[in-house]
Design a protein around this motif. Structure first.
Motif, PDB file in Angstrom:
ATOM      1  N   HIS A 323       0.931  -1.160  -0.064  1.00  0.00           N
ATOM      2  CA  HIS A 323       0.108   0.211  -0.075  1.00  0.00           C
ATOM      3  C   HIS A 323       0.824   1.288   0.076  1.00  0.00           C
ATOM      4  CE1 HIS A 323      -3.488  -2.715   0.878  1.00  0.00           C
ATOM      5  NE2 HIS A 323      -2.708  -3.089   1.947  1.00  0.00           N
ATOM      6  N   VAL A 324       0.896   1.832  -1.046  1.00  0.00           N
ATOM      7  CA  VAL A 324       1.595   3.459  -1.117  1.00  0.00           C
ATOM      8  C   VAL A 324       0.742   4.468  -1.660  1.00  0.00           C
ATOM      9  CG1 VAL A 324       3.532   4.310  -2.304  1.00  0.00           C
ATOM     10  CG2 VAL A 324       3.645   1.883  -1.915  1.00  0.00           C
ATOM     11  N   LYS A 325       1.113   5.523  -1.019  1.00  0.00           N
ATOM     12  CA  LYS A 325       0.231   6.785  -1.340  1.00  0.00           C
ATOM     13  C   LYS A 325       1.121   7.879  -1.593  1.00  0.00           C
ATOM     14  CE  LYS A 325      -3.615   9.319  -2.203  1.00  0.00           C
ATOM     15  NZ  LYS A 325      -2.902  10.502  -2.938  1.00  0.00           N
ATOM     16  N   THR A 326       1.457   8.500  -2.691  1.00  0.00           N
ATOM     17  CA  THR A 326       2.611   9.582  -2.861  1.00  0.00           C
ATOM     18  C   THR A 326       1.860  10.657  -3.547  1.00  0.00           C
ATOM     19  OG1 THR A 326       4.397   7.871  -3.014  1.00  0.00           O
ATOM     20  CG2 THR A 326       4.797  10.081  -3.803  1.00  0.00           C
ATOM     21  N   ASP A 327       2.165  12.190  -2.894  1.00  0.00           N
ATOM     22  CA  ASP A 327       1.853  13.041  -3.617  1.00  0.00           C
ATOM     23  C   ASP A 327       2.799  14.120  -3.765  1.00  0.00           C
ATOM     24  OD1 ASP A 327      -1.453  12.525  -3.812  1.00  0.00           O
ATOM     25  OD2 ASP A 327      -0.992  12.440  -1.702  1.00  0.00           O
ATOM     26  N   ILE A 328       2.890  14.742  -4.928  1.00  0.00           N
ATOM     27  CA  ILE A 328       4.104  15.652  -4.890  1.00  0.00           C
ATOM     28  C   ILE A 328       3.473  17.148  -5.481  1.00  0.00           C
ATOM     29  CG2 ILE A 328       4.972  14.607  -6.858  1.00  0.00           C
ATOM     30  CD1 ILE A 328       7.723  16.028  -6.135  1.00  0.00           C
ATOM     31  N   SER A 329       3.596  18.329  -4.873  1.00  0.00           N
ATOM     32  CA  SER A 329       3.350  19.353  -5.288  1.00  0.00           C
ATOM     33  C   SER A 329       4.727  20.241  -6.004  1.00  0.00           C
ATOM     34  CB  SER A 329       2.502  20.411  -4.264  1.00  0.00           C
ATOM     35  OG  SER A 329       1.571  19.621  -3.542  1.00  0.00           O
ATOM     36  N   VAL A 330       4.150  20.743  -7.135  1.00  0.00           N
ATOM     37  CA  VAL A 330       5.412  21.575  -7.933  1.00  0.00           C
ATOM     38  C   VAL A 330       4.912  23.045  -7.622  1.00  0.00           C
ATOM     39  CG1 VAL A 330       6.540  21.769  -9.933  1.00  0.00           C
ATOM     40  CG2 VAL A 330       5.912  19.591  -9.414  1.00  0.00           C
ATOM     41  N   VAL A 331       5.848  23.697  -6.878  1.00  0.00           N
ATOM     42  CA  VAL A 331       5.385  25.215  -6.504  1.00  0.00           C
ATOM     43  C   VAL A 331       6.597  26.273  -6.942  1.00  0.00           C
ATOM     44  CG1 VAL A 331       5.082  26.451  -4.485  1.00  0.00           C
ATOM     45  CG2 VAL A 331       4.345  23.938  -4.344  1.00  0.00           C
ATOM     46  N   TYR A 332       5.835  27.186  -7.282  1.00  0.00           N
ATOM     47  CA  TYR A 332       6.758  28.448  -7.903  1.00  0.00           C
ATOM     48  C   TYR A 332       7.280  29.192  -6.763  1.00  0.00           C
ATOM     49  CZ  TYR A 332       5.099  27.543 -12.590  1.00  0.00           C
ATOM     50  OH  TYR A 332       4.886  26.919 -13.936  1.00  0.00           O
ATOM     51  N   THR A 333       8.742  29.664  -6.793  1.00  0.00           N
ATOM     52  CA  THR A 333       9.210  30.718  -5.908  1.00  0.00           C
ATOM     53  C   THR A 333       9.890  31.699  -6.735  1.00  0.00           C
ATOM     54  OG1 THR A 333      11.189  29.715  -5.316  1.00  0.00           O
ATOM     55  CG2 THR A 333       9.113  29.257  -3.757  1.00  0.00           C
ATOM     56  N   ASN A 334       9.995  32.790  -6.257  1.00  0.00           N
ATOM     57  CA  ASN A 334      10.950  34.144  -6.920  1.00  0.00           C
ATOM     58  C   ASN A 334      12.271  33.777  -6.951  1.00  0.00           C
ATOM     59  OD1 ASN A 334       8.195  35.808  -6.048  1.00  0.00           O
ATOM     60  ND2 ASN A 334       8.790  35.818  -8.206  1.00  0.00           N
ATOM     61  N   GLN A 335      13.028  32.539  -7.415  1.00  0.00           N
ATOM     62  CA  GLN A 335      14.163  32.117  -7.130  1.00  0.00           C
ATOM     63  C   GLN A 335      14.816  31.593  -8.347  1.00  0.00           C
ATOM     64  OE1 GLN A 335      14.693  31.039  -2.552  1.00  0.00           O
ATOM     65  NE2 GLN A 335      13.080  30.232  -3.573  1.00  0.00           N
ATOM     66  N   ILE A 336      15.966  31.387  -8.599  1.00  0.00           N
ATOM     67  CA  ILE A 336      16.351  30.774  -9.785  1.00  0.00           C
ATOM     68  C   ILE A 336      15.669  29.182  -9.975  1.00  0.00           C
ATOM     69  CG2 ILE A 336      18.327  29.788  -8.331  1.00  0.00           C
ATOM     70  CD1 ILE A 336      18.525  30.158 -12.232  1.00  0.00           C
ATOM     71  N   TYR A 337      15.328  29.198 -11.214  1.00  0.00           N
ATOM     72  CA  TYR A 337      14.389  27.955 -11.312  1.00  0.00           C
ATOM     73  C   TYR A 337      15.188  26.685 -11.300  1.00  0.00           C
ATOM     74  CZ  TYR A 337      15.365  28.005 -16.218  1.00  0.00           C
ATOM     75  OH  TYR A 337      15.826  27.928 -17.512  1.00  0.00           O
ATOM     76  N   SER A 338      14.507  25.541 -11.160  1.00  0.00           N
ATOM     77  CA  SER A 338      15.019  24.236 -11.018  1.00  0.00           C
ATOM     78  C   SER A 338      14.908  23.386 -12.360  1.00  0.00           C
ATOM     79  CB  SER A 338      14.384  23.563  -9.889  1.00  0.00           C
ATOM     80  OG  SER A 338      14.319  24.121  -8.633  1.00  0.00           O
ATOM     81  N   ASP A 339      15.625  22.525 -12.572  1.00  0.00           N
ATOM     82  CA  ASP A 339      15.324  21.861 -13.947  1.00  0.00           C
ATOM     83  C   ASP A 339      16.122  20.509 -13.535  1.00  0.00           C
ATOM     84  OD1 ASP A 339      14.937  21.090 -16.577  1.00  0.00           O
ATOM     85  OD2 ASP A 339      15.740  22.810 -17.363  1.00  0.00           O
ATOM     86  N   SER A 340      16.513  19.929 -14.794  1.00  0.00           N
ATOM     87  CA  SER A 340      17.207  18.505 -14.545  1.00  0.00           C
ATOM     88  C   SER A 340      18.702  18.828 -14.187  1.00  0.00           C
ATOM     89  CB  SER A 340      17.230  17.636 -16.126  1.00  0.00           C
ATOM     90  OG  SER A 340      17.937  18.900 -16.876  1.00  0.00           O
ATOM     91  N   LEU A 341      19.031  17.633 -13.337  1.00  0.00           N
ATOM     92  CA  LEU A 341      20.384  17.677 -12.736  1.00  0.00           C
ATOM     93  C   LEU A 341      20.662  16.079 -12.281  1.00  0.00           C
ATOM     94  CD1 LEU A 341      21.833  20.028 -10.276  1.00  0.00           C
ATOM     95  CD2 LEU A 341      22.948  17.866 -11.095  1.00  0.00           C
ATOM     96  N   ARG A 342      21.560  15.438 -12.800  1.00  0.00           N
ATOM     97  CA  ARG A 342      21.910  14.330 -12.701  1.00  0.00           C
ATOM     98  C   ARG A 342      20.927  13.402 -11.740  1.00  0.00           C
ATOM     99  NH1 ARG A 342      28.163  12.529 -12.258  1.00  0.00           N
ATOM    100  NH2 ARG A 342      28.126  10.179 -13.162  1.00  0.00           N
ATOM    101  N   GLY A 343      20.145  12.920 -12.261  1.00  0.00           N
ATOM    102  CA  GLY A 343      19.270  12.026 -11.143  1.00  0.00           C
ATOM    103  C   GLY A 343      17.858  12.465 -11.425  1.00  0.00           C
ATOM    104  N   PHE A 344      17.496  13.614 -11.843  1.00  0.00           N
ATOM    105  CA  PHE A 344      16.164  14.040 -12.361  1.00  0.00           C
ATOM    106  C   PHE A 344      14.959  13.699 -11.338  1.00  0.00           C
ATOM    107  CE2 PHE A 344      12.828  14.367 -15.463  1.00  0.00           C
ATOM    108  CZ  PHE A 344      13.310  15.724 -16.352  1.00  0.00           C
ATOM    109  N   GLY A 345      15.197  14.113 -10.227  1.00  0.00           N
ATOM    110  CA  GLY A 345      13.837  13.771  -9.056  1.00  0.00           C
ATOM    111  C   GLY A 345      14.475  12.447  -8.391  1.00  0.00           C
TER     112      GLY A 345
END
Lengths: 757, 154
Positions: A323-345
């Motif tokens: 039994h697994v339940k996962t939720d992830i919220s992707v949220v903006y902030t006024n900072q340098i933005y995030s993107d792919s980096l070796r591992g991608f999440g």
């Protein structure tokens, strides 16, 4: 299994002759330098370039008004902002000059007036309705979920429930080469030279910016001085910027970022805050897992949703959990933005779960390795995505780790050291971590996963490979040479790989997701097989060739399998083919198997395969200074058939070193949206003195789908380094570290909390 | 002003600005682009060259201070297609990936072996600790330099 072949690019790189973008010179070249936002959120009211334009050698200034095509696209970072700036570093204008120095100096003289807006820097604040909106009418871009079974049932079945909140920090690629690009104006097209991770995306964005069709942009790859997920959209913007200048002035234009600019504009790894709840039976059998995550996307969208999807899918780790339940919220902030980096999440959820597994083991009074072995996925098990797995090798990885790290003896030795040296400043600790990781792009919207490769045999028997996949340093060119040499049975010295040039190769997607070996490797196999068929067709007209005979291509010779006496040399076979008026070009196009993800249910076939690994780390912690030394790092990875064992070794050592930085020292520090540590004197990466003894352990469980049985490797090697380290420090201090990085201050705080003193 | 140096065993004379960095003179005026700029503040070592027998970060070396001095760059240590033993050892140990930091690492490796032909692993590690590499994790690099030790005299 294979004879070792040296890297194809080794000599140019060792002699200094390899040309990186900033090494390129063109006649009459001009230079551009950026004017960037100095506030985190607001609107540009005016740009005053009077002082800048009065300087010697300055030619002009360009703003978004000079962009013939798209200056920005939805929630993506603009080439140059129209008015709204969303982080400190957004590009506003470019100053153009006859020299780099003049351009950079003049750019500092441009005066910008802003109307500031409220800025938000904390994800939890940003999720509130009172926060200023960064895009649209909510700062929550998306919530991605995975639901398997009924998690509450899982917790009811449990004898023990363990809850923990963990966090990971913002880090960066920090490839030693800063971004650089040159655009050369040609009558009917624009030529761009740069180090691209995603050459065809760069070409598309340049075309959109200039408002021309993609065939009017030609991207020729310079040697790439490291990527690790960077030089992606960043490079699309930089290439577009120099192309704009080159078009406007009809001259070659170069722009190279300083390290400070590279850090200011370069995308980062998403910081995560994760709340875990995990349930288990007394014997350690896992019953349920809840994972609630918030990801800081920064100011623009980029690939944040895709990164989050991977985190979601991999959040249950390489374990059987009903039994697994996962939720992830992707949220903006006024900072340098995030993107792919070796591992991608992957690194964030691998850190979180592996720390939690150790916490649970402690609660159960169980050995951490035994807990992992008890729950390790097996062939035929159902993954948290609902997918039935095959080719699972996590148990083999864990057992290899146990063996190679001399697990039980190591634990005993460390316990007795800590007992005997209780009054001294040092504590030893040992920690482990395990992972599974989806191969290539997967079903989560990272795009259609295809690649094309051409292989041409010339009349003298030499071979040229044309590939659309970017060589970023990982050795994909050598991998393709290896495959062609194996399939055609010829020496690798006959083969050369061309420079990537979008005019001559098909769009093969980006160098991401550790997909190069599997996707482009398979395309290379198809191209080489096509050549083999063409040669076989011509040879089958020979008298000695019996119907349906099978040929063996080996040692530069083609032989009848059932009668090895009959053979023809590779060289003669090539001559025969051309003398018949036939051609010897092979084309390989490979598409990954179709995958389907049900976004509503949060279940589906996420990846066509997973790779597995397990790591163990011994640390020596100084409880007076908080300094952690890596004594030994054992990294076990199942790489499938190793196409080049030395390259595999190098990928593992490099990945571990990067993971050590993530675990111990690296953190992009921001104050009110401004990056404080903007060069390598304050952003601390591992040196040769900081890596201890890295011991790669290479398992080769043949892949059913990879070329010649190979699997992807680049990202898994980095993903479980940090949790192995922090679990080791927690072991040494008897206090659980749940936040990254485990720097001096954090370690000292845990010295006070734990029993170490 | 005129700067006179010996670069890769050849005397050179160049007109420079008084404030010019050695790195820019090498890369722009002498077209020796093997030395790279990674940070501009003497932290990453990608711009390493050997100045009168000592490795320096050419990005923080004033060109004018090199008057009459002898400089070795990556372009000067191989002989045509004949690689220096340290370079050859990098090939054999696959001690490189993207290659951007490699000229600096090779020069640091060569210089420590020039100074201490019997340098042990610890000394080699220390000698390259000013050269940041993001790809290799240093292990194959150290292995290569250690291996080259026995081959330099041959």
């Amino acid at each position: 299994m294979f004879q070792e072949i040296p890297r194809v690019d080794v000599k140019a790189k060792l002699t200094g002759r390899a040309k990186y973008a900033d090494d390129l010179q063109f006649p009459n070249m001009i230079y551009a330098a950026m004017v960037r936002s100095t506030i985190a959120h607001g609107d540009v009211l005016s740009i005053d370039a009077t002082k800048a334009l009065s300087q010697d050698d300055v030619l002009g200034i360009l703003t978004w008004k000079d962009i013939p095509g798209l200056s920005n696209k939805g929630k993506e970072r603009p080439v140059l902002v129209e008015s709204r700036v969303r982080f400190i570093g957004d590009g506003i204008a470019m100053v153009v000059a006859k020299s780099q120095k003049a351009a950079r100096e003049a750019a500092k003289l441009v005066e910008i007036r802003y109307q500031p807006l409220a800025a938000v820097f904390d994800v939890k604040e940003s999720m509130k309705k009172t926060a200023g909106w960064i895009h649209g009418r909510s700062n929550v871009e998306t919530i991605i979920s995975m639901q398997h079974g009924h998690v509450e049932d899982g917790f009811e079945e449990a004898d023990v429930i363990y809850e923990e909140s963990v966090s990971t920090q913002r880090v960066q690629h920090a490839a030693i080469e800063p971004e650089s690009a040159v655009a050369v104006y040609q009558e009917d097209h624009m030529e761009v030279y740069c180090p691209p991770k995603s050459p065809f995306n760069v070409r598309r964005v340049v075309a959109e910016t200039l408002d021309v069709s993609v065939n009017k942009v030609r991207l020729i790859s310079a040697v790439v001085g490291g990527s690790f997920g960077g030089k992606d959209y960043d490079m699309s913007l930089l290439a577009s910027r120099v192309a704009l200048v080159a078009k406007r002035y009809q001259k070659p234009c170069k722009m190279t970022y300083t390290r400070e600019e590279s850090i200011m504009e370069g995308t980062k790894r998403h910081p995560y805050q994760i709340d875990y709840k995990i349930g288990a039976k007394k014997d350690g059998t896992l019953t349920g897992l809840s994972v609630q995550m918030v990801s800081d996307a920064g100011a623009y969208l980029s690939k944040s949703a895709m990164v989050a999807w991977r985190s979601c899918v991999e959040s249950g780790g390489p374990y059987r959990i009903p039994h697994v339940k996962t939720d992830i919220s992707v949220v903006y902030t006024n900072q340098i933005y995030s993107d792919s980096l070796r591992g991608f999440g992957s690194p964030q959820v691998d850190f979180g779960l592996e720390v939690v597994m150790d916490g649970l083991a402690e609660r159960l009074q169980m050995d951490p390795l035994a807990l992992r072995l008890k729950n390790a996925l097996q062939d035929g098990d159902v993954h948290a995505t609902g997918q039935v797995l095959s080719g699972v090798s996590i148990e083999k990885c864990l057992l290899a780790l146990k063996d190679k790290s001399d697990y039980e003896q190591t634990r005993k030795r460390i316990a007795s050291f800590n007992r005997d040296h209780a009054s001294g400043p040092y504590r030893l600790g040992f920690g482990i971590a395990a992972l599974h990781r989806g191969e290539a792009l997967g079903a989560g919207g990272e795009g259609i996963d295809t690649a094309g490769v051409y292989v041409h045999i010339e009349k003298d028997g030499s071979v040229i490979i044309y590939s659309g996949l970017s060589e970023v340093g990982q050795g994909c060119q050598t991998m393709m040479v290896r495959i062609v040499s194996e399939i055609l049975g010829i020496h690798s010295s006959r083969i050369r790989v061309t420079t990537l040039d979008t005019d001559y190769v098909p769009d093969s997607g980006p160098t991401v997701a550790s997909r190069g070996t599997v996707i482009a490797g398979n395309a290379t196999v198809l191209a080489a097989e096509e050549l083999k068929t063409k040669i076989t067709e011509v040879l089958s007209q020979k008298k000695w060739f019996k119907k349906n005979a099978e040929l063996v291509f080996q040692n530069e010779t083609i032989t009848l399998r059932h009668n090895p006496e009959v053979s023809v040399s590779y060289q003669d076979a090539i001559k025969m083919v051309f003398s018949q008026g036939e051609n010897l070009y092979g084309h390989g196009w490979w598409s990954a198997p179709k995958l389907v993800w049900d976004w509503k249910k949060g279940q589906g076939d996420a990846y066509f395969n997973y790779v597995y690994g397990a790591c163990g780390c011994e640390v020596k912690v100084n409880i007076e200074t908080g300094k952690t030394d890596i004594v030994r790092f054992v990294a076990v990875h199942d790489v499938g058939t190793a196409l080049n064992i030395e390259e595999v070794y190098g990928q593992i050592c490099g990945g571990v070193a990067m993971g050590i930085g993530y675990g111990l020292t690296e953190e992009v520090q921001l104050r009110e949206g401004k990056i404080i540590n903007d060069n390598f004197d304050t952003y601390l990466m591992p040196t040769a003195m900081d890596i201890g003894e890295i011991e790669p352990v290479i398992l080769q469980e043949h892949s059913a789908i990879g070329p010649l049985g190979a699997k992807g490797l680049g990202e898994p090697v980095t993903s479980i380094v940090a949790p192995a380290i922090t679990n080791a420090i927690s072991d040494a201090l008897q206090s659980r570290i749940v936040d990254l990085p485990a720097d001096l201050e954090r370690v000292l705080a845990h010295v006070k909390k734990g029993d170490a003193r | 002003m005129t700067l006179n140096m010996v670069v890769n065993r050849k005397p050179v004379s160049v007109e420079i600005e008084p404030y010019a960095r050695l790195l820019d003179v090498l890369r722009t005026q002498l077209k020796l682009t093997g030395a790279k700029e990674g940070c501009g503040i003497g932290e990453c070592g990608a711009c390493t060259v050997i100045l009168d027998g000592e490795t320096v970060d050419s990005c923080i070396t004033l060109a004018a201070s090199c008057e009459g001095k002898s400089i070795e760059t990556i372009e000067g240590i191989s002989d045509g297609d004949q690689l220096h033993p340290v370079q050859q050892a990098f090939v054999e140990h696959n001690a490189m990936q993207c290659g951007f930091c490699i000229p600096g690492l090779v020069l640091s490796g060569k210089n420590i072996l020039d100074k201490y032909p019997e340098a042990d692993r610890e000394r080699i590690v220390e000698a390259i600790s000013g050269n940041l590499c993001r790809c290799t994790g240093y292990k194959q690099v150290v292995d290569a330099i250690e291996d080259a030790k026995d081959k330099i005299d041959e």
